[in-house]
Design a protein around this motif. Structure first.
Motif, mmCIF file in Angstrom:
data_model
loop_
_atom_site.group_PDB
_atom_site.id
_atom_site.type_symbol
_atom_site.label_atom_id
_atom_site.label_comp_id
_atom_site.label_asym_id
_atom_site.label_seq_id
_atom_site.Cartn_x
_atom_site.Cartn_y
_atom_site.Cartn_z
ATOM 1 N N LEU A 64 0.830 -1.199 0.000
ATOM 2 C CA LEU A 64 0.000 0.000 0.000
ATOM 3 C C LEU A 64 0.867 1.252 0.000
ATOM 4 N N GLY A 65 0.327 2.332 -0.548
ATOM 5 C CA GLY A 65 0.949 3.639 -0.411
ATOM 6 C C GLY A 65 0.426 4.321 0.839
ATOM 7 N N ILE A 66 1.114 5.365 1.279
ATOM 8 C CA ILE A 66 0.688 6.097 2.476
ATOM 9 C C ILE A 66 -0.751 6.590 2.322
ATOM 10 N N VAL A 88 0.022 -7.707 3.877
ATOM 11 C CA VAL A 88 -0.158 -6.295 3.531
ATOM 12 C C VAL A 88 0.887 -5.456 4.256
ATOM 13 N N ILE A 89 1.605 -4.628 3.489
ATOM 14 C CA ILE A 89 2.572 -3.704 4.085
ATOM 15 C C ILE A 89 2.361 -2.319 3.469
ATOM 16 N N VAL A 90 3.016 -1.329 4.066
ATOM 17 C CA VAL A 90 2.963 0.042 3.554
ATOM 18 C C VAL A 90 4.381 0.468 3.193
ATOM 19 N N ARG A 91 4.580 0.977 1.975
ATOM 20 C CA ARG A 91 5.918 1.407 1.570
ATOM 21 C C ARG A 91 6.192 2.830 2.044
ATOM 22 N N ASN A 92 7.474 3.181 2.007
ATOM 23 C CA ASN A 92 7.908 4.486 2.514
ATOM 24 C C ASN A 92 8.043 5.504 1.393
ATOM 25 N N SER A 93 7.280 5.336 0.332
ATOM 26 C CA SER A 93 7.320 6.291 -0.778
ATOM 27 C C SER A 93 5.907 6.484 -1.309
ATOM 28 N N ARG A 271 13.958 1.246 10.503
ATOM 29 C CA ARG A 271 13.174 2.444 10.198
ATOM 30 C C ARG A 271 11.932 2.098 9.380
ATOM 31 N N VAL A 272 12.071 1.238 8.353
ATOM 32 C CA VAL A 272 10.895 0.909 7.540
ATOM 33 C C VAL A 272 9.915 0.028 8.310
ATOM 34 N N VAL A 273 10.430 -0.823 9.200
ATOM 35 C CA VAL A 273 9.548 -1.652 10.039
ATOM 36 C C VAL A 273 8.730 -0.751 10.965
ATOM 37 N N LYS A 277 4.628 -0.195 10.824
ATOM 38 C CA LYS A 277 3.765 -0.437 11.983
ATOM 39 C C LYS A 277 2.927 0.778 12.308
ATOM 40 N N LYS A 278 3.555 1.939 12.285
ATOM 41 C CA LYS A 278 2.828 3.181 12.586
ATOM 42 C C LYS A 278 1.745 3.460 11.546
ATOM 43 N N ALA A 279 2.064 3.222 10.266
ATOM 44 C CA ALA A 279 1.110 3.503 9.186
ATOM 45 C C ALA A 279 -0.128 2.617 9.257
ATOM 46 N N LEU A 280 0.044 1.392 9.776
ATOM 47 C CA LEU A 280 -1.078 0.456 9.833
ATOM 48 C C LEU A 280 -1.868 0.539 11.142
#
Length: 282
Positions: A64-66, A88-93, A271-273, A277-280
């Motif tokens: 997913l995107g932000i 499901v994960i969220v990318r940093n871009s 950092r990406v982990v 976690k924060k984004a989800l």
């Protein structure tokens, strides 16, 4: 100088480092990929490493995107994807949701602009130019333009007869640039599109989100194998990438991360982990 000559020179590096992670299997997590590209941007940006091509494949992952995390019923959408067997994960871009699986090849061209600035469009155009050369022997020619009814639509969607098979993005960090492409090589582009279409239906719920998300049409997406009318494998395309780089008179060096890069990687992975976690968190 003609534009193609500029792009050819950008790709005609004296040495290309190759990091092939296409066969690591299901244990290779997509968050590790984002940490890898951030690490490479840092080391290549400071010219501690030569320009690098990294190839990677992930099993059954939705990235997913932000902006997707702001959907009003995100948890319902995520549950639907997980029920289909996807992580499901969220990318940093930037960008929006995309599907990764065994039939999707991802490539990153990681370059330094320490000496010469690389314009944003120039980075995109370099990837387009490389793909034109790689797909030419298959008799495939494509357009680079937005396919608005695809998932993760963008200016540099690659399509044949209106059917998108690839999308390109960029990540810029510490003087390094990662130009990233996902290529739907095998399988059904339409089935992947249906998965994202249904995710948005669930995640939008009955509320009207503030952001305009794509109304995904499965008929505008396909894999390269479907478009070519014959099997094309991830390993086929990986071989073609290496042949293309060799044709640019480059020395190819196969390697993994150096000791210094491994230390950087640990930092970027954490950092990406943490960001994921924060984004989800809802």
């Amino acid at each position: 100088m003609k534009e193609n000559e500029k792009l050819r020179q950008l790709l005609a590096q004296p040495k290309w480092r190759i990091i092939d992670q296409t066969t690591l299997g299901g244990a290779f997590h997509a968050l590790q990929s984002f940490a890898m590209d951030d690490t490479l941007c840092s080391s290549i940006g400071s010219e501690d490493s030569p320009p690098t091509v990294r190839a990677w494949v992930h099993h059954k992952t939705i990235v997913l995107g932000i902006q997707d995390t702001r959907l009003p019923a995100l948890n319902e959408g995520i549950k639907h994807l997980e029920d289909q067997g996807y992580e499901v994960i969220v990318r940093n871009s930037g960008g929006l949701a995309v599907v990764l699986d065994e039939g999707v090849l991802n490539l990153s061209l990681v370059l330094s602009e320490k000496e010469n600035k690389i314009e944003i469009d120039q980075g995109y155009d370099a990837m387009v130019y490389m793909m034109e050369r790689i797909l030419e022997p298959y008799g495939l020619t494509f357009e680079a333009k937005e396919i608005s009814a695809s998932y993760c639509p963008g200016k540099y969607d690659l399509s044949i007869d209106g059917k998108k098979f690839a999308g390109i993005s960029q990540r810029r960090l510490r003087g390094g640039i990662a130009v990233q492409i996902y290529l739907c090589v095998t399988g059904s582009g339409g089935e992947r599109a249906k998965l994202i279409r249904d995710f948005y239906k669930k995640a939008k719920s009955d509320e009207s989100p503030k952001f305009s998300y794509p109304t995904v049409d499965p008929d505008v997406m396909a894999s390269l194998s479907e478009l070519a009318g014959k099997p094309i494998s991830v390993s086929d395309l990986m071989k073609d990438v290496l042949l293309f780089l060799k044709d640019q008179d480059a020395d190819l060096l196969s390697s993994q991360l150096s000791i210094t890069e491994i230390n950087q990687y640990d930092y970027y992975l954490q950092r990406v982990v943490d960001r994921n976690k924060k984004a989800l968190e809802q």
